[in-house]
Design an enzyme around this catalytic site. Structure first.
Site, PDB file in Angstrom:
ATOM      1  N   TYR A   1       0.816  -1.262  -0.160  1.00 33.53           N
ATOM      2  CA  TYR A   1      -0.030   0.045  -0.086  1.00 33.53           C
ATOM      3  C   TYR A   1       0.834   1.062  -0.059  1.00 33.53           C
ATOM      4  CZ  TYR A   1      -4.230  -2.770   1.005  1.00 33.53           C
ATOM      5  OH  TYR A   1      -5.170  -3.727   0.900  1.00 33.53           O
ATOM      6  N   GLU A   2       0.107   2.281  -0.478  1.00 31.78           N
ATOM      7  CA  GLU A   2       0.978   3.748  -0.690  1.00 31.78           C
ATOM      8  C   GLU A   2       1.694   4.190   0.486  1.00 31.78           C
ATOM      9  OE1 GLU A   2      -0.096   8.058  -2.152  1.00 31.78           O
ATOM     10  OE2 GLU A   2      -1.264   6.225  -2.662  1.00 31.78           O
ATOM     11  N   SER A   3       1.295   3.718   1.764  1.00 33.92           N
ATOM     12  CA  SER A   3       1.731   4.274   3.006  1.00 33.92           C
ATOM     13  C   SER A   3       3.228   3.837   3.253  1.00 33.92           C
ATOM     14  CB  SER A   3       0.673   4.135   4.151  1.00 33.92           C
ATOM     15  OG  SER A   3       0.365   2.765   4.128  1.00 33.92           O
TER      16      SER A   3
END
Length: 257
Positions: free
Chosen positions: A51-53
């Protein structure tokens, strides 16, 4: 196949099946996250979800509310900084597929998550691109999933947030170090793929009970159909059971139960 299913479940199961075991997948929030986690819980336990985080190989027990949901970090193999995520993992060519959603998509698979209407005086402002523009140009390929309607499937998007194949289908021609782009679009009615020559989206598979007219009426351009049009396989009972369990767990946790 004896269980009844909804069109939304048909879409999610079909999207999940597009992922193969062992793939590294950059996951968007919403429908892409639902499909990616269903794949992980069924036929592709070895899929690596990012995920982008910055969460790597995360295995959430419930679907995240956002990329900053603590569930992603708690269940990840490790968490890295966002710059490392993009510079090393994504731009370094280590992501096989990006799984994205969108508000608008056009016939050349360009995505709009910026605004609806005129740029100077928009009717609606949307959340923006986030990491989607980088995912679409650096991942090996891109899968897109969204509900099918004329509101979402437009001839030309109001704003190109995320590149598909450009306004003329040639936006990726001659560009070095760029992925294949969108290779399939999965909706609650059908599966589409870009034409090998023109890059215009073409229906290759209809979901059970869906007609050509249903797709035509829900699309904002003169949609084309493959010469050998397939029928999408039905969801299996275990896929529906696992998907429903996942969504029920998610609803209970987000309700504070």
């Amino acid at each position: 196949m004896s269980q009844e299913y909804t069109s939304a479940e048909m879409m999610t199961v079909t999207a999940a099946r597009a992922l193969e075991n062992g793939m590294t997948c950059f996951v968007g929030i919403g429908l892409p996250s639902e499909a990616a986690n269903l794949a992980r819980l069924t036929h592709a336990p070895g899929v690596v979800l990012i995920y982008e985080s910055g969460t790597l190989q995360t295995k959430p027990d419930v679907l995240p509310l956002s990329i900053g949901d603590g569930e992603l970090c708690e269940s990840a193999l490790t968490t890295v900084s966002v710059p490392e995520m993009f510079r090393y993992w994504l731009q370094g060519g280590k992501v096989n597929v990006g799984f994205l959603g969108t508000a608008q998509i056009d016939r050349f698979a360009n995505l709009n998550t910026t605004l609806i209407g005129d740029y100077q005086a928009p009717k609606v402002r949307l959340p923006g691109g986030g990491g989607a523009p980088e995912i679409a140009t650096n991942a090996g390929e891109v899968f897109i999933t969204l509900k099918h309607s004329k509101r979402a499937f437009v001839k030309d998007v109001d704003f190109v947030t995320t590149l598909g194949f450009g306004r003329d289908g040639k936006g990726r021609d001659g560009v070095p170090n760029i992925g294949k782009g969108p290779t399939r679009v999965i909706t609650d009615l059908c599966v589409m793929k870009p034409d090998p020559e023109t890059k215009e989206l073409t229906v290759v598979s209809l979901h059970p009970g869906v007609s050509r007219e249903d797709v035509t009426e829900a699309t904002g351009w003169e949609i084309r159909f493959a010469d050998e049009l397939e029928s999408t396989p039905l969801p299996a009972e275990h896929e529906l059971r696992i998907l429903r369990d996942l969504k029920n767990r998610t609803e209970r946790q987000h309700a504070g139960e």
